[in-house]
Write an enzyme that holds these catalytic residues in place. Structure first.
Site, PDB file in Angstrom:
ATOM      1  N   ASP A  14       0.834  -1.211   0.000  1.00  0.00           N
ATOM      2  CA  ASP A  14       0.000   0.000   0.000  1.00  0.00           C
ATOM      3  C   ASP A  14       0.868   1.260   0.000  1.00  0.00           C
ATOM      4  OD1 ASP A  14      -2.358   1.397  -0.043  1.00  0.00           O
ATOM      5  OD2 ASP A  14      -2.698   1.305   2.117  1.00  0.00           O
ATOM      6  N   GLY A  15       0.318   2.332  -0.547  1.00  0.00           N
ATOM      7  CA  GLY A  15       1.000   3.627  -0.500  1.00  0.00           C
ATOM      8  C   GLY A  15       1.570   4.083  -1.835  1.00  0.00           C
ATOM      9  N   GLY A  61      -0.013   5.432  -4.402  1.00  0.00           N
ATOM     10  CA  GLY A  61      -0.596   6.720  -4.798  1.00  0.00           C
ATOM     11  C   GLY A  61       0.036   7.860  -4.016  1.00  0.00           C
ATOM     12  N   ARG A  62       0.166   7.671  -2.701  1.00  0.00           N
ATOM     13  CA  ARG A  62       0.740   8.737  -1.870  1.00  0.00           C
ATOM     14  C   ARG A  62       2.216   8.958  -2.204  1.00  0.00           C
ATOM     15  NH1 ARG A  62      -1.006   6.199   3.413  1.00  0.00           N
ATOM     16  NH2 ARG A  62      -1.561   4.515   1.977  1.00  0.00           N
ATOM     17  N   TRP A  63       2.924   7.884  -2.525  1.00  0.00           N
ATOM     18  CA  TRP A  63       4.328   8.007  -2.922  1.00  0.00           C
ATOM     19  C   TRP A  63       4.429   8.948  -4.126  1.00  0.00           C
ATOM     20  CZ3 TRP A  63       7.012   7.198  -7.424  1.00  0.00           C
ATOM     21  CH2 TRP A  63       8.405   7.106  -7.328  1.00  0.00           C
ATOM     22  N   ARG A  75      -0.806   9.478  -9.732  1.00  0.00           N
ATOM     23  CA  ARG A  75      -0.855   8.297  -8.857  1.00  0.00           C
ATOM     24  C   ARG A  75      -0.268   7.045  -9.530  1.00  0.00           C
ATOM     25  NH1 ARG A  75      -3.990   7.405  -4.627  1.00  0.00           N
ATOM     26  NH2 ARG A  75      -4.386   5.314  -5.395  1.00  0.00           N
ATOM     27  N   HIS A  78       2.320   3.198  -9.019  1.00  0.00           N
ATOM     28  CA  HIS A  78       2.098   1.782  -9.339  1.00  0.00           C
ATOM     29  C   HIS A  78       3.255   1.235 -10.177  1.00  0.00           C
ATOM     30  CE1 HIS A  78      -1.750   2.243  -7.548  1.00  0.00           C
ATOM     31  NE2 HIS A  78      -2.351   2.832  -8.562  1.00  0.00           N
ATOM     32  N   SER A 107      -7.601  -5.590  -4.972  1.00  0.00           N
ATOM     33  CA  SER A 107      -8.641  -6.154  -4.115  1.00  0.00           C
ATOM     34  C   SER A 107      -9.990  -6.142  -4.824  1.00  0.00           C
ATOM     35  CB  SER A 107      -8.745  -5.362  -2.808  1.00  0.00           C
ATOM     36  OG  SER A 107      -9.421  -4.141  -3.025  1.00  0.00           O
ATOM     37  N   GLU A 133     -12.393  -4.718  -3.918  1.00  0.00           N
ATOM     38  CA  GLU A 133     -12.957  -3.369  -3.741  1.00  0.00           C
ATOM     39  C   GLU A 133     -12.268  -2.334  -4.648  1.00  0.00           C
ATOM     40  OE1 GLU A 133     -12.122  -5.389  -1.047  1.00  0.00           O
ATOM     41  OE2 GLU A 133     -14.236  -5.940  -0.876  1.00  0.00           O
ATOM     42  N   LEU A 138      10.523 -20.948  -4.376  1.00  0.00           N
ATOM     43  CA  LEU A 138       9.625 -20.000  -3.709  1.00  0.00           C
ATOM     44  C   LEU A 138       8.305 -20.002  -4.462  1.00  0.00           C
ATOM     45  CD1 LEU A 138       9.013 -17.379  -1.903  1.00  0.00           C
ATOM     46  CD2 LEU A 138       9.981 -16.084  -3.804  1.00  0.00           C
TER      47      LEU A 138
END
Ligand code: IPE
Ligand code: IPE
Ligand code: MG
Length: 260
Positions: free
Chosen positions: A25-26, A28-30, A38, A42, A70, A72, A136
């Site tokens: 998360d973050g 967009g704010r970055w 925004r 990504h 997500s 949402e 992995l």
């Protein structure tokens, strides 16, 4: 193959966590902080994914699960959703060869019926190509929601009952076998970047006893060092799963002898 729930077995925290799940998360704010659109966040987020996958593989983490989109996130502006879809496709096309060469198995979980068929085909091909890799397992949660997962597992149990003509026994184990990540042990460590302290409908069932780690670092700035801090914090925890500290002392460390 399914694994015994970690709520009945005590993993050794001194060892590297077997399964790390991350809410990235973050982005967009970055970008906003840098006066960028925004979506630039990504794009940079993909670099952080690459660095985190590499760092996990190097440290011997067996399962890494990343929340990419997500159930949402469809509520975001159309332009941002389309950009995220395109970014997913280009990143997958570009990275799959390298993932395969590095022994990484890719799985994508979520309601993929909502994606266009080109994306679904690409996912299927990438999963098939890497299916036998063992270093992995990288799981990307795309159009994933914890409630969706619980609902689809419930539906599967109901359908089994209908097919059998009688109700199947509903146990935790039988239920968990139908969850989207039945192939993985439950996460040992959950990380959320970007400063928010919430689950946002991620792995609701599987996080029952996972250790949580929140950091203010925005996802595009997350790297091998940041992962190291999260793992360090994990190794300082005492996972009791309802027991007392005394029950976990060295003489009772034989996990099979611990009361479940
Ligand atoms: C996470 O970053 C990426 C996705 C949800 C796809 P955000 O886009 O949520 O970034 P913030 O939270 O707005 O900063
Ligand atoms: C959660 O991030 C989903 C992903 C990282 C893919 P959001 O940024 O969408 O979460 P909320 O809605 O702010 O809780
Ligand atoms: Mg966000």
């Amino acid at each position: 193959m399914t694994y015994t729930s970690s709520t009945v077995r005590v993993p050794d925290v001194a060892a590297v966590p077997r399964h790390i799940a991350i809410i990235m998360d973050g982005n967009g704010r970055w970008a906003t902080q840098r006066r960028l659109p925004r979506v630039a966040g990504h794009t940079r987020g993909v670099d952080a994914v690459r660095a985190t996958v590499e760092a996990c593989a190097r440290r011997g983490v067996e399962y890494l699960t990343l929340f990419a989109f997500s159930s949402e996130n469809w509520r975001r502006p159309n332009d941002e959703v389309s950009f995220l879809m395109r970014l997913f496709v280009t990143a997958l096309e570009r990275e799959i060869g390298k993932l395969h060469a590095n022994g990484i198995r890719l799985r994508v979980v979520g309601d993929l019926t909502m994606f266009d068929t080109r994306i679904q085909d690409l996912i299927r091909r990438a999963e098939t190509k890497t299916a036998r890799n063992t270093r992995l397992t990288l799981t990307i949660a795309a159009n994933y929601g914890g409630r969706w997962d619980i609902m689809q597992a419930t539906r599967a149990l109901v359908e089994q009952s209908v097919a059998a003509g009688r109700p199947v026994e509903v146990t935790e184990e039988a239920f968990a076998e139908h969850l989207a990540m039945a192939y993985a042990p439950e996460p040992d460590l959950f990380i959320r970047t970007g400063g928010e302290q919430r689950i946002s409908n991620f792995l609701l069932w599987q996080l029952a006893y996972t250790e949580f780690y929140f950091t203010d670092t925005f996802w595009p700035d997350f790297d091998a060092d940041a992962l190291g801090h999260a793992i360090e914090s994990y190794t300082e925890r005492e996972r009791r799963f309802g027991r007392t500290s005394a029950q976990l002392e060295p003489q009772s460390q034989n996990v099979d002898s611990l009361p479940c």
